[in-house]
Design a protein around this motif. Structure first.
Motif, PDB file in Angstrom:
ATOM      1  N   GLU A 261     -14.069 -15.581  15.311  1.00  0.00           N
ATOM      2  CA  GLU A 261     -13.095 -16.664  15.459  1.00  0.00           C
ATOM      3  C   GLU A 261     -12.156 -16.726  14.250  1.00  0.00           C
ATOM      4  O   GLU A 261     -10.934 -16.790  14.401  1.00  0.00           O
ATOM      5  N   LEU A 262     -12.743 -16.663  13.054  1.00  0.00           N
ATOM      6  CA  LEU A 262     -11.905 -16.751  11.848  1.00  0.00           C
ATOM      7  C   LEU A 262     -11.003 -15.520  11.724  1.00  0.00           C
ATOM      8  O   LEU A 262      -9.833 -15.635  11.338  1.00  0.00           O
ATOM      9  N   GLU A 263     -11.537 -14.362  12.092  1.00  0.00           N
ATOM     10  CA  GLU A 263     -10.734 -13.134  12.017  1.00  0.00           C
ATOM     11  C   GLU A 263      -9.520 -13.229  12.951  1.00  0.00           C
ATOM     12  O   GLU A 263      -8.405 -12.876  12.577  1.00  0.00           O
ATOM     13  N   GLN A 264      -9.777 -13.731  14.149  1.00  0.00           N
ATOM     14  CA  GLN A 264      -8.699 -13.903  15.127  1.00  0.00           C
ATOM     15  C   GLN A 264      -7.631 -14.862  14.583  1.00  0.00           C
ATOM     16  O   GLN A 264      -6.426 -14.584  14.630  1.00  0.00           O
ATOM     17  N   LEU A 265      -8.093 -15.980  14.033  1.00  0.00           N
ATOM     18  CA  LEU A 265      -7.155 -16.988  13.528  1.00  0.00           C
ATOM     19  C   LEU A 265      -6.343 -16.451  12.360  1.00  0.00           C
ATOM     20  O   LEU A 265      -5.120 -16.654  12.290  1.00  0.00           O
ATOM     21  N   LEU A 266      -7.011 -15.753  11.441  1.00  0.00           N
ATOM     22  CA  LEU A 266      -6.282 -15.212  10.292  1.00  0.00           C
ATOM     23  C   LEU A 266      -5.362 -14.078  10.723  1.00  0.00           C
ATOM     24  O   LEU A 266      -4.277 -13.892  10.146  1.00  0.00           O
ATOM     25  N   GLY A 267      -5.780 -13.329  11.742  1.00  0.00           N
ATOM     26  CA  GLY A 267      -4.899 -12.301  12.302  1.00  0.00           C
ATOM     27  C   GLY A 267      -3.618 -12.918  12.842  1.00  0.00           C
ATOM     28  O   GLY A 267      -2.513 -12.432  12.590  1.00  0.00           O
ATOM     29  N   ASP A 268      -3.775 -14.031  13.565  1.00  0.00           N
ATOM     30  CA  ASP A 268      -2.601 -14.737  14.080  1.00  0.00           C
ATOM     31  C   ASP A 268      -1.723 -15.244  12.934  1.00  0.00           C
ATOM     32  O   ASP A 268      -0.488 -15.178  13.002  1.00  0.00           O
ATOM     33  N   ALA A 269      -2.376 -15.774  11.894  1.00  0.00           N
ATOM     34  CA  ALA A 269      -1.621 -16.294  10.749  1.00  0.00           C
ATOM     35  C   ALA A 269      -0.846 -15.173  10.056  1.00  0.00           C
ATOM     36  O   ALA A 269       0.294 -15.355   9.621  1.00  0.00           O
ATOM     37  N   LEU A 270      -1.474 -13.997   9.976  1.00  0.00           N
ATOM     38  CA  LEU A 270      -0.826 -12.831   9.373  1.00  0.00           C
ATOM     39  C   LEU A 270       0.373 -12.406  10.233  1.00  0.00           C
ATOM     40  O   LEU A 270       1.465 -12.158   9.715  1.00  0.00           O
ATOM     41  N   ALA A 271       0.146 -12.363  11.532  1.00  0.00           N
ATOM     42  CA  ALA A 271       1.221 -11.979  12.456  1.00  0.00           C
ATOM     43  C   ALA A 271       2.387 -12.961  12.391  1.00  0.00           C
ATOM     44  O   ALA A 271       3.549 -12.576  12.523  1.00  0.00           O
TER      45      ALA A 271
END
Lengths: 471, 471
Positions: free
Chosen positions: A299-309
Motif C-alpha cells: 500500500e505504501l509503495e503504491q502511494l509513494l509511487g503515485d506521489a513520485l509520478a
C-alpha cells in the motif's frame, strides 16, 4: 539541622534506609540533565516504593517547608527534574515505583506506576497482544510518570495524540499530602474540573504523579517504513496531505534536514544514508496496519509511487526488512545525540499551525542565519504535528562560551518569530527551568495570571518543584 | 438601583439595546430547564455578539459584583444554565455568537463560536467532506459552547471520545475580563497548565467559553445500524468485546431495556419495534466506514451472524435503508422524552468501569426496587463507555409530590451504590446545581479541596455561575 537535613532524617526514621540515598556518588548522576545544561545540588534522593510512602514524604516536606523535585528517568530537555543549585531542595526519585499494577486486555487499560520505564510498558502491552503507541528516542530510560508530567509527545502523535490523549486516569499525591485517586478506569467522569488534566503537563509543580492508567490500542500486525527525499518542507507537507487523503495508515511522519542526516552519518557508528542521491530534505514515513492480511508495504509503495509520478517527491525507498526499518528510525532518533557530538547546539522545541510550518521553517532559518552570520539553523521532527525541533548550531561562531554568550539572544530571536506566527515556545518538552524566563516574557497576562493563581491555590507553601514552569 | 439593574443599564449603555433583553416574555423560556426541574429568575438576558462584547460584560459584572450565568441552548440535564431563583444573577446568552469562523479541510480543524448549534457544525463539516463525530439527541438546539463547558459525551464516544478529546483549542473570557486565546490551531502546546482543559467541563464557573477549535474526522462513506436482542446486559458487553476483537468499525453501542422501548412505542408517534419477538434487553449497534468501496452492512451482518451462531445474541436486524437506520436511532434518542411523557422519572447519569457495568445495572436495579417497592429502576445508554442513564420511575409509588418527597433518598441510595463500585455520579451531564450536594457528600477531601481552591483562585469575586459545580 537545616530544613533539608531535618527532612532527610525524618524520612529515614519513618520509611527506613531503603527510601533515602545520601551517598554523594549515588546522587551525583541525577543532578545534571542528560544534555549537560543544568546542574543542581541535593543532600539526598528520597526513593519511595509506594503511593503511601510518597504521601508521607510530601507530608513531611510540607511540615519542614522543604521543596521536593520529582524525577523519573532524568531524560527531560528543559531542566524540569534538576534541583536548584543551592541545595535547598531534595530529589524525589520515582524509579522504585515500577510496578505494572494491572493490564486488562478487554478494556485495553493498563495501570502503571510512575517509575515504570516506557520500554517496559511497550513490552507488557505487546505480550498482551496490544500496544501502547506513544514512543520516543529515550524509551529505554524515560518513565511513565515523567511522560505524563510533561505531556510528552514523540513520533506517533500524528495518529494517537500526546500523552494527554492516552491517559485514562491519574493517581497523584497533592502538595498537602492528600492522595488524588483518578485511576478507577471509568471512561467518563464529569465531577468538576479535571484534576487529572491539570496534573498532566504540570511538571510536578502541583503534586507528584504516582501512577497512571493508560489506554492501549490494538497491536500492529505489520508496518512499512519509508525514507523519502523532497526538495522543500512544503513538499513534505504536500506529501502528508496526499497520503492522508488516501489512507488512514500513516502514523509517523518525521522531517529530517539533509544537514541533520549528515551529522548522524558522521557521529553515529553503523548508520548509512537510506537514499543514494542527495535531497535537501528527507522524510521518514511510517504506515501501520492492525490487520494481519493487509499488505501495508504494498500500500505504501503504491502511494509513494503515485506521489513520485505526480512530482510530489524526488525519491523514496521502503525498508525491505524490519532491521532496515529500525535503521531508518535509528537515524531519526539519533539526531540530538549527533548534534551533541558535533558541538554546541541551541535547541528550540516549537510549534506553529501545521500548514504554516514549512514556510516558517524556511524563513526562520534564513532570518536566524542573517541575524547571526555563521550560525547554522535547521529543523527536524514532527512536521505533521506542526512541531519542529528548531536547532541552531554555533557554526563558524563557535567559541567555548558561545552558548552562554549568544544563546539567550538567539533564543529570544527564535521565540519572537514563533510568537509572531501564533505558535508555542514549548510544543512537547515543557517549560522546566530553561523556558521559564521566556514564558514570563511572552505569555499573555491572562495566561500568566492563571498559571500563578493555580499554583498558589494548590501549592501555597511552594514545596512542589519550585522555580519550574510557573514564571 | 440594585446591582443587577445597574449592570443591565451599564451594558445597554455600552453595547446598545441589541445586547440586552429585558422583556419578561422573552426571558421566561430560558429560566426553566427543558426537563422542568429547575426554575430561576433574572432581570435580563445579556446577548453579546462578539468576544470583545463578552469581555466588556464580564468587566462590568466584576465591577458591579453581579454574577453571570452563561447559557447556550438550555438543553442541560443538571440545571447548570439556570440562574438562582432570587434574581441576583443575570443570564448571559451565547446564542448570538453563532459564526463558524473557519473550517480548514487540510488541517481538519473548525473554529466555531460558542453559540453555534451542533447540527449546524455537523452540516458545515459535511459540506467540506468531513465530519464532526460527537452527536446526541439535542443536536438541533444544543450549542458548541455548552458542549465544551459540560464536556458532553453522546452516542459516539466509544470511538471518538467525549468533547474533551475533540477540542483543539478554547477561547474564553476569564472572570477578570481578560481573554484566554487558545485557538491558534497548534496541535502541541506545553506552555504550563492547560487552561483549555480546565475550562472544558467547568460549566461556566471559571469563565465564559466564547469559541472552540474542534477536530474533524473523515466523512462516513456508509454506515450500518443494527438492532440486537439479548437476554442480559452481560451478553451485550460480550457482544461488544466480540465485535471489538474483529473490527474497528463499531462506533455506536447503545443498550436499551425492553421497558424503555415499550415507553417509546407508547408515547412517541410513528415508532415501531425493530424486532418481532421480545427480548429483555436490546442493543443498537452502529458501524461505519470511511471507505467508499467497503460494504459495511455485509461486514456487520456477517459479524452478527457469527454472534448469533455462537449463542451470544438472541436476534438481530440490520436496517435495510437509511430511513430505517434513522428510525432505530429515533427510538434510542426518544427515551428521555418518552419517560417524561410517562410521568415522573429520577435520572442518574452514572458510570462505573465498563466491565463492571452489566452486573452493576442488574444488581442496582434490584436493590433500588427492593428498597423502594413499587418503583421501577432501569438503565439505558452507553454501555461501551461504562455510562448508563440509570432512571427510576415512580411506578406504583406515584404521587404528585413523589419527586420531591422520595427523590433525594432514592438518589442518595443510587449514588452510594455507584460510589461503592468506584464509579462517578456524573458521567457526562456534569454537576450543575442538581448534583452539587451529592458531590459535596461523596467527593474525597482531596478533590473537594482542589475544586474549591481552583474556583477561589480564578474567580475570587464569585461572579461566574455561582452555586454550580463547586460544593
Amino acid at each position: 539541622m537545616s530544613g533539608p537535613a531535618h527532612l532527610i532524617s525524618a524520612v529515614e526514621k519513618r520509611l527506613g534506609p531503603k527510601a533515602v540515598i545520601t551517598d554523594a556518588a549515588d546522587i551525583e548522576p541525577w543532578l545534571t540533565d542528560w544534555r549537560g545544561r543544568f546542574h543542581g545540588a541535593a543532600g539526598a534522593i528520597l526513593a519511595p516504593a509506594s503511593t503511601q510512602e510518597v504521601a508521607e514524604i510530601v507530608h513531611l516536606a510540607a511540615e519542614n517547608r522543604v521543596p521536593l523535585v520529582p524525577q523519573g528517568g532524568n531524560t527531560g530537555m528543559v531542566g524540569g527534574a534538576i534541583p536548584p543549585g543551592d541545595g535547598t531542595a531534595i530529589l524525589l526519585s520515582m524509579r522504585r515505583m515500577n510496578r505494572i499494577r494491572s493490564l486488562d486486555a478487554d478494556s485495553r487499560v493498563a495501570v502503571v506506576e510512575a517509575g515504570v520505564i516506557l520500554q517496559t510498558l511497550h513490552d507488557a502491552a505487546h505480550e498482551a497482544g496490544l500496544r501502547f503507541p506513544l514512543t520516543l528516542g529515550a524509551r529505554g530510560s524515560c518513565t511513565v510518570g515523567g511522560l505524563a508530567s510533561t505531556n510528552a509527545g514523540g513520533t506517533q502523535v500524528l495518529k494517537f495524540g500526546t500523552m494527554r490523549g492516552l491517559i485514562a486516569g491519574i493517581e497523584a499525591v497533592l502538595p498537602d499530602g492528600s492522595v488524588h485517586d483518578g485511576l478507577s478506569a471509568i471512561k467518563k467522569d464529569n465531577r468538576g474540573y479535571s484534576i487529572d488534566q491539570l496534573l498532566i503537563g504540570a511538571e510536578g509543580t502541583l503534586g507528584v504523579i504516582t501512577a497512571v492508567a493508560v489506554r492501549l490500542v490494538p497491536a500492529v500486525a505489520s508496518r512499512a517504513v519509508a525514507w523519502v527525499g523532497v526538495d522543500r518542507p512544503q513538499d513534505a507537507l504536500s506529501l502528508l496531505r496526499f497520503l492522508e487523503g488516501r489512507t488512514q495508515s500513516v502514523e509517523g511522519f518525521e522531517l529530517v534536514a539533509d544537514d541533520a542526516l549528515r551529522l548522524v552519518l558522521k557521529h553515529i557508528p553503523g548508520t548509512r544514508a537510506p537514499l543514494e542521491g542527495s535531497c535537501r530534505w528527507q522524510v521518514l514515513v511510517e504506515a501501520t496496519t492492525t490487520e494481519a492480511g493487509h499488505d501495508i508495504s504494498a500500500e505504501l509503495e503504491q502511494l509513494l509511487g503515485d506521489a513520485l509520478a505526480n512530482g510530489l517527491i524526488g525519491d523514496a525507498v521502503i525498508a525491505s526488512s524490519e532491521a532496515q526499518a529500525e535503521a531508518f528510525w535509528r537515524i531519526r532518533d539519533s539526531i540530538s545525540e549527533a548534534e551533541r557530538a558535533e558541538g554546541q547546539t541551541l535547541a528550540h522545541d516549537i510549534s506553529v499551525p501545521v500548514d504554516a510550518m514549512p514556510d516558517f521553517l524556511v524563513h526562520a532559518s534564513a532570518e536566524v542565519e542573517r541575524a547571526f552570520p555563521g550560525a547554522v539553523a535547521s529543523g527536524f521532527g514532527h512536521l505533521g504535528d506542526g512541531n519542529i525541533h528548531f536547532h541552531v548550531r554555533a557554526g563558524s561562531r563557535s567559541a567555548a562560551d558561545w552558548y552562554e554568550r549568544e544563546g539567550p539572544a538567539i533564543t529570544r530571536f527564535v521565540d519572537d518569530l514563533v510568537s509572531a506566527a501564533g505558535g508555542s515556545i514549548s510544543a512537547e518538552h515543557g517549560i522546566g527551568q530553561m523556558k521559564v524566563g521566556e514564558l514570563a516574557r511572552l505569555a499573555t497576562p491572562a495566561r500568566l495570571h492563571a498559571l500563578r493563581a493555580i499554583k498558589q491555590a494548590l501549592d501555597p507553601l511552594g514545596i512542589m518543584n519550585p522555580g519550574k514552569l510557573v514564571p
